[in-house]
Design a protein around this motif. Structure first.
Motif, PDB file in Angstrom:
ATOM      1  N   ARG A  75    -141.068  28.283-122.295  1.00  0.00           N
ATOM      2  CA  ARG A  75    -141.164  28.041-123.745  1.00  0.00           C
ATOM      3  C   ARG A  75    -141.801  29.218-124.487  1.00  0.00           C
ATOM      4  NH1 ARG A  75    -142.761  21.616-123.263  1.00  0.00           N
ATOM      5  NH2 ARG A  75    -144.545  22.420-122.112  1.00  0.00           N
ATOM      6  N   SER A 218    -132.728  19.291-125.933  1.00  0.00           N
ATOM      7  CA  SER A 218    -133.496  20.422-125.402  1.00  0.00           C
ATOM      8  C   SER A 218    -134.715  20.777-126.239  1.00  0.00           C
ATOM      9  CB  SER A 218    -132.593  21.659-125.289  1.00  0.00           C
ATOM     10  OG  SER A 218    -131.606  21.488-124.303  1.00  0.00           O
ATOM     11  N   TRP A 221    -138.146  19.417-125.411  1.00  0.00           N
ATOM     12  CA  TRP A 221    -138.887  20.193-124.419  1.00  0.00           C
ATOM     13  C   TRP A 221    -139.385  21.504-125.004  1.00  0.00           C
ATOM     14  CZ3 TRP A 221    -141.572  21.080-120.218  1.00  0.00           C
ATOM     15  CH2 TRP A 221    -141.587  22.358-119.662  1.00  0.00           C
ATOM     16  N   GLU A 226    -142.376  16.509-125.423  1.00  0.00           N
ATOM     17  CA  GLU A 226    -141.902  15.550-124.426  1.00  0.00           C
ATOM     18  C   GLU A 226    -142.813  14.332-124.282  1.00  0.00           C
ATOM     19  OE1 GLU A 226    -144.149  18.839-122.184  1.00  0.00           O
ATOM     20  OE2 GLU A 226    -142.767  18.667-123.890  1.00  0.00           O
ATOM     21  N   GLN A 245    -132.169  20.224-121.787  1.00  0.00           N
ATOM     22  CA  GLN A 245    -133.511  20.225-121.216  1.00  0.00           C
ATOM     23  C   GLN A 245    -134.319  19.007-121.622  1.00  0.00           C
ATOM     24  OE1 GLN A 245    -134.692  24.558-121.986  1.00  0.00           O
ATOM     25  NE2 GLN A 245    -135.394  24.141-119.917  1.00  0.00           N
ATOM     26  N   VAL A 249    -137.310  13.899-119.794  1.00  0.00           N
ATOM     27  CA  VAL A 249    -138.329  13.370-120.711  1.00  0.00           C
ATOM     28  C   VAL A 249    -138.645  11.929-120.320  1.00  0.00           C
ATOM     29  CG1 VAL A 249    -138.790  12.690-123.099  1.00  0.00           C
ATOM     30  CG2 VAL A 249    -137.796  14.926-122.608  1.00  0.00           C
ATOM     31  N   PRO A 408    -139.167  16.928-117.504  1.00  0.00           N
ATOM     32  CA  PRO A 408    -138.399  17.720-118.474  1.00  0.00           C
ATOM     33  C   PRO A 408    -138.533  19.205-118.186  1.00  0.00           C
ATOM     34  CG  PRO A 408    -140.462  16.978-119.444  1.00  0.00           C
ATOM     35  CD  PRO A 408    -140.375  16.323-118.099  1.00  0.00           C
ATOM     36  N   GLY A 409    -137.549  19.961-118.648  1.00  0.00           N
ATOM     37  CA  GLY A 409    -137.587  21.403-118.471  1.00  0.00           C
ATOM     38  C   GLY A 409    -137.145  21.880-117.113  1.00  0.00           C
TER      39      GLY A 409
END
Length: 553
Positions: A75, A218, A221, A226, A245, A249, A408-409
């Motif tokens: 991120r 996405s 995230w 999330e 992405q 979650v 998530p991610g």
């Protein structure tokens, strides 16, 4: 991670200044393919303390995909450095992919020298106009004294919502030039506080709906929302479908996760709150409900910035801003409705039935191998924190159905731009960003042809990943639709049983060919235990293509 602009003194040549500023913004790796136009950037990376990691690749698209992968996983903007001319143009598809994904990314390009511009220099191309349509900004820095500020602006802009790629190029002569600069670090972050009236309107709509649905994408995230998304779903008891992405979650097995009941959910809902993803072809362009003559469902769009709100249909409600703040405010304002319980039960039953119906395919002993059997075996060996990368069409469509992340991610795919060739770049990024996690990359045999040479990059930089190739010898997304349209197909066949595993072994990795479904599980375990880039090349049935209702339009 620093999110504020750089403040302080810069000195040295332009490349060194660029590296200093990039480090300030959290970039610890430069992805590149060697080129003389950008040598000072390499010198800056080597001479900083500590030295910046350099990952050199075999094709510039891999450098960009790797940097985008860092952005997706951490991120914060990843960094790719491309030499002038074809180095930059080779990276355009990667930049476009990041643009459609909303991934934070900075690409610095070399450029022919200003001092003799217009004289037919090697690789003399005005590059920003090429990149402008698929970036947040693209420009040229003229003068060594402006390089640090430009790189600072690029990272700041890439990391701001709505995230995306930024491109700048620097003439070669200015990268070599020396300068001393003082940067003030001025500027205030944009106010992302959501409109309370807009949030209240969404809460009212949720209070009126009998069959509400959340879609989390996405940006949930990427915007760090999330936890807020999970809280609001659980507080209101509203069923959830995830994509991109946003997958994870709600972890696999969560009672509100109804992605496997996607068809009835989208057909029967009366309100859909879409958070952090465009209303594009992946979610019916926002046209939900309407089953058996019922009216279309009302649609609410929640985005990280106003420019992302859908304009192609009339929204029942919308909000933009910090997604944690938006979702928390919705949860505070809305109250659970008892009437939603029946809807939850209906979708949970549909999801359970879909899972039960998969059992035969996931355990199939058919010869040739059914693609679903691969995912039945893979799910048995994946850890909870595994990073799963999809690079393909038909084969990866099966993955989207049968693999559900627990966090998530941890799911990376090409996204709505649909560009194949992301696999090796995303693999390098995942191994660097998640050094202790399993990394598995799912390749269609068509996608393998775009980037498999960059296994060499994984080997040279000691980045072990497991690659699984679904080898059906065709372009699966094209062959069946062309037959449907014309009654025949052309340009849709590959060589059956190609030994992609031997390619990987030749490049210094490991691999094996699998033709017996009983050998899939043992082969996967050998791959994870190998400690090297390892490809499990599985020959699958070309007649078992993924069933789809549309061609993505």
């Amino acid at each position: 991670m620093n999110t504020s602009p750089f403040s302080g003194s810069l000195s040295g040549h332009g490349g060194a200044q660029a590296v200093t500023v990039a480090r300030h913004h959290g970039a610890d790796t430069m992805f590149t393919l060697s080129g003389g136009h950008v040598f000072p950037l390499y010198d800056g990376a080597v001479r900083t303390e500590p030295a910046m990691r350099l990952v050199d690749v075999r094709h510039e698209q891999t450098a960009v995909f790797a940097a985008e992968g860092i952005g997706k996983l951490t991120r914060r903007a990843g960094w790719a450095v491309l030499t002038a001319g074809p180095g930059v143009t080779n990276g355009v598809s990667g930049v476009a992919t990041a643009y459609f994904n909303g991934s934070p990314l900075v690409v610095v390009g070399g450029r022919a020298p200003d001092g003799r511009w217009g004289q037919g220099l090697l690789q003399e191309l005005d590059q920003p106009p090429v990149l402008a349509p698929v970036t947040k900004r693209a420009w040229t820095v003229h003068g060594a004294a402006g390089i640090g500020a430009a790189v600072d602006e690029a990272f700041t802009l890439a990391n701001e919502a709505h995230r995306g790629p930024v491109f700048l190029d620097v003439p070669m002569d200015h990268l070599y030039d020396q300068a001393e600069v003082e940067l003030a670090g001025a500027g205030e972050a944009a106010d992302r506080t959501p409109d309370p009236d807009a949030v209240a309107a969404i809460a009212r709509l949720l209070g009126e709906a009998s069959r509400p649905l959340f879609v989390f994408g996405s940006d949930v995230w990427l915007d760090g929302a999330e936890e807020a998304a999970l809280r609001v779903a659980e507080h209101l008891g509203v069923p959830v479908i995830t994509n991109g992405q946003g997958r994870g979650v709600l972890p696999a097995g969560h009672p509100l996760l109804v992605s496997r009941a996607r068809g009835p959910a989208f057909a029967q809902t009366d309100l859909v709150v879409v958070v952090g993803t465009p209303l594009d072809f992946r979610i019916r362009h926002g046209l939900f409900g309407g089953q058996d003559g019922a009216p279309l469902a009302r649609v609410v769009h929640v985005t990280d910035s106003p420019g992302q709100l859908a304009t192609h249909l009339t929204l029942a409600g919308s909000a933009s801003g910090d997604l944690t703040a938006v979702l928390t405010a919705i949860g505070d304002a809305a109250k659970p409705r008892a009437e939603v319980a029946e809807w939850r039960s209906t979708l949970a039953a549909a999801a359970s039935a879909a899972v039960a119906a998969d059992a035969e395919a996931l355990t199939s002993t058919s010869d040739p191998i059914h693609p679903a059997r691969i995912y039945g075996e893979l799910n048995r060996v994946l850890d909870d924190d595994a990073v799963v990368i999809g690079d393909g069409g038909d084969f990866v469509s099966y993955a989207g159905k049968y693999i559900e992340p627990r966090h998530p991610g941890n799911w990376l795919d090409p996204g709505p731009f649909g560009c194949l060739g992301t696999g090796m770049g995303y693999s390098a990024a995942a191994r660097l960003a998640r050094p202790s996690a399993q990394v598995v990359t799912l390749l269609g045999d068509g996608a393998a042809g775009f980037s498999l040479m960059d296994v060499d990059t994984l080997v040279r930089h000691r980045l072990p990943v497991v690659m699984v190739c679904g080898n059906n010898g065709i372009w699966g997304l094209e062959k069946a639709p062309m037959r449907l349209v014309y009654g025949y197909d052309v340009a849709a066949d590959l060589t059956p049983g190609t030994r992609y595993d031997e390619v990987v072994r030749a490049l210094g990795g490991g691999g094996e060919l699998v033709t017996d479904p009983a050998e899939i599980g043992p082969a996967l375990r050998r791959a994870f235990d190998s400690g090297v880039p390892y490809l499990v090349n599985i020959v699958t049935d070309p007649e078992n293509v993924y069933p789809r209702a549309t061609m993505g339009v």
